[in-house]
Design a protein around this motif. Structure first.
Motif, mmCIF file in Angstrom:
data_model
loop_
_atom_site.group_PDB
_atom_site.id
_atom_site.type_symbol
_atom_site.label_atom_id
_atom_site.label_comp_id
_atom_site.label_asym_id
_atom_site.label_seq_id
_atom_site.Cartn_x
_atom_site.Cartn_y
_atom_site.Cartn_z
ATOM 1 N N ASP A 104 3.886 8.599 -16.197
ATOM 2 C CA ASP A 104 2.515 8.220 -15.845
ATOM 3 C C ASP A 104 2.348 6.722 -16.031
ATOM 4 O O ASP A 104 2.976 6.117 -16.918
ATOM 5 N N GLN A 119 -0.322 13.216 -13.765
ATOM 6 C CA GLN A 119 -1.758 13.366 -13.467
ATOM 7 C C GLN A 119 -2.631 12.994 -14.665
ATOM 8 O O GLN A 119 -3.821 13.302 -14.687
ATOM 9 N N ARG A 126 -5.018 10.905 -16.905
ATOM 10 C CA ARG A 126 -6.018 9.890 -16.572
ATOM 11 C C ARG A 126 -7.050 9.814 -17.690
ATOM 12 O O ARG A 126 -7.108 10.687 -18.560
#
Lengths: 166, 458
Positions: free
Chosen positions: B308, B363, B365
């Motif tokens: 990420d 994913q 965040r």
């Protein structure tokens, strides 16, 4: 609007925890007068002919909160610097007038932090607040000692520097 | 498991969260915390960079228990040795320039050893490391002051362990036998033998550095994989991560060999990555890119694949990361250096980002922020049960605020990791020296300790 006397009361910390704050100074520490009468400059001969507003930038119709407060802080600083008046002691006069000068710098630096966005100027403002509040603490303490008369303890262990030929 | 949609709906705006934080802080008092998740022996220790002191907080009361003195002031009653001389207090910047000063200069990094009985903290300006016993809260190697008395300090400060120029973060090896210190000024690590370090701190004629390990320019920190076999080195000069096989011997000492160097210029074009931490499950390294306003996550195993890259708002300036994992969810907190004017009750405050770690890799965040209740949040650490979060701050509270002129630490209830509740803002106060008060200033690192227990952080 908060009066200077009220503001000084706040700085003094009457009835509050701020009494021990390192950068809070009492008006009587620098000029030996009561906070209620602090604005009464007519009681001190050296400030009779001073018009502080002459030295401040003019405010236009679109005055910003920053400009308004900046002028206010500068006016306060000038008034507070003149408030103690001169004595016969250069050291005492310097300290008494420099304390409100430093407080003015702190007030202005805080305004810059509230309104300014240049990171490097903000850093300078932080450093001004950091350094000058400690210097106020030192000046207040030294002023208190000098007001008691010449500091004879210096002869116990001579000062390393800061000396001059008499 | 937390319903993610319900959570996101509940934290749709930062404002809603920060308003609740403001309400919580309004009712906060310093004494209200007593939790089964906090043991009597637990302590929180902070490094204060400008005052060269360590603040110790008792998490059972959220009050300052003591200030550990790393200065040499007042060891002698004569004026040159004193902190305050006849009323004149030096500024924090000036104090270490006083003649004959031999204490710490610019205390910065800190880390616990594996059983949390000792911490190491770096003196950036003194090129050394100080060791502190976390049970006695004494500096290892301090000796009784032969001039001790009412006007003098009880101890003479240890010279610590000399390691090299501009030491940043220290890290104990997983075996606890070595202390690796990132020397930003020398582009290498000092690897110390901990036993020898204790002897050196006591003033014995010995050098604790068993070897220097060349690495990428400006190394900021090393962090080890959970098994201790891999060392990850980040830098504040170059956009690279250096990875070493530690090659731990049966004696517990390393023989590191470089495995690979990773280019991270896409995530950190400025080459300024000061902090990293491994996840509690040992699978991921979370890396803070301060000037690039982001965090990247890499897999520990294999080729350190990028999982990420999370971008924050411009100017966020993330400092440290901390994991908070309990029955109510798994998050990562990132402390911001940026100070925002719209803090609780109109007081300027930094923010801390909440990142949902339960989201699938790729994913992750930011799902919310909360105010840190202080300016320039830096070190953050949770208790072992991940129900409390402590936050250090670098900058003092401004004039006109409740703790004006004080460096503060904040504590949060993170029982629900997605909705931290502010418990207290703790002013650090001053070190009471015989000649006057040295105000604790500019906290950098913060550690939550449970002495005698295995390290509960990643």
């Amino acid at each position: 609007m908060t009066s200077l006397a009220d503001r000084l009361r706040r700085l003094v910390g009457i009835g509050g925890a701020q009494e021990t704050e390192p950068f809070a100074f009492k008006p009587e520490d620098i000029c030996g007068i009561d906070p209620d009468n602090y604005l009464d400059s007519s009681r001190r001969s050296d400030t009779r002919n001073t018009r502080h507003s002459d030295h401040l930038p003019m405010l236009g119709p679109d005055v910003t909160p920053f400009q308004k407060q900046m002028n206010k802080d500068m006016a306060k600083m000038m008034q507070d610097m003149h408030a103690p008046g001169y004595s016969d002691d250069v050291n005492v006069d310097f300290l008494a007038m420099m304390i409100p000068h430093h407080q003015g710098a702190i007030d202005m630096a805080k305004l810059q932090l509230v309104h300014g966005d240049d990171p490097l100027t903000r850093r300078l403002a932080e450093e001004i607040i950091d350094g000058q509040q400690v210097e106020i603490q030192a000046m207040l303490a030294r002023l208190k000692i000098l007001r008691e008369g010449p500091d004879k303890s210096l002869s116990d262990f001579p000062a390393l520097d800061g000396t001059r030929k008499s | 498991m937390l319903d993610r949609r319900r959570f996101i709906k509940g934290t749709a705006t930062t404002a809603a969260l920060t308003m609740s934080m403001a309400r919580a802080s309004k009712n906060a008092t310093a004494q209200q915390v007593r939790s089964p998740d906090i043991l009597l022996k637990d302590r929180v220790i902070l490094t204060n960079e400008s005052s060269n002191t360590l603040s110790v907080i008792d998490p059972n009361t959220n009050l300052i228990e003591r200030t550990i003195n790393l200065t040499s002031f007042d060891e002698d009653p004569r004026p040159p040795f004193r902190f305050v001389t006849r009323g004149v207090v030096p500024t924090h910047t000036a104090m270490v320039n006083k003649a004959l000063y031999h204490g710490a200069i610019t205390v910065h990094g800190a880390a616990p050893n594996p059983d949390q009985t000792m911490i190491a903290c770096t003196g950036r300006g003194t090129s050394n490391v100080y060791l502190v016993d976390t049970r006695s809260l004494r500096v290892i190697g301090n000796r009784p002051n032969p001039k001790a008395g009412p006007d003098t300090s009880p101890d003479v400060i240890s010279s610590g362990v000399l390691v090299g120029r501009e030491p940043h973060e220290p890290t104990f090896s997983r075996s606890g036998k070595e202390l690796w210190v990132a020397l930003r000024g020398e582009n290498r690590f000092a690897i110390c033998d901990v036993e020898d370090a204790i002897a050196e701190a006591h003033g014995e004629p010995i050098r604790a550095v068993r070897r220097y390990l060349p690495t990428i320019d400006g190394p900021a920190q090393v962090w080890f994989s959970k098994d201790g076999g891999t060392a990850f080195v980040i830098s504040q000069k170059v956009s690279k991560i250096d990875i070493f096989d530690v090659n731990l011997g049966s004696d517990g000492y390393s023989n590191p060999v470089r495995r690979q160097t990773i280019d991270i210029s896409e995530q950190d074009p400025f080459g300024f990555t000061p902090f990293q931490k491994v996840s509690p499950d040992g699978e991921e390294m979370w890396i803070s890119h301060k000037i690039a306003d982001g965090i990247s996550v890499r897999r520990i195993e294999g080729g350190q694949e990028l999982l990420d890259h999370i971008r924050f708002e411009d100017g966020a300036r993330p400092n440290h990361v901390e994991f908070c994992e309990n029955d109510n969810g798994r998050v990562v907190y990132a402390s911001f250096a940026r100070i925002d004017d719209d803090g609780p009750n109109g007081v300027a405050s930094s923010r801390i980002a909440i990142i949902d770690r339960d989201a699938a890799a790729g994913q992750r965040r930011v799902v919310g922020h909360f105010f840190s209740h202080g300016r320039d949040s830096h070190g953050i650490w949770t208790n072992p049960d991940a129900t409390r979060l402590y936050v250090a701050h670098e900058k003092d509270e401004l004039p006109g605020t409740p703790n004006e002129g004080q460096t503060v630490t904040s504590v949060f209830d993170v029982t629900d990791p997605f909705h931290p509740q502010h418990i207290a803002q703790i002013p650090l106060g001053s070190l009471e020296l015989p000649s006057g008060q040295l105000r604790n200033k500019q906290s950098v690192n913060l550690i939550y300790l449970r002495p005698g227990s295995p390290l509960h952080t990643g």
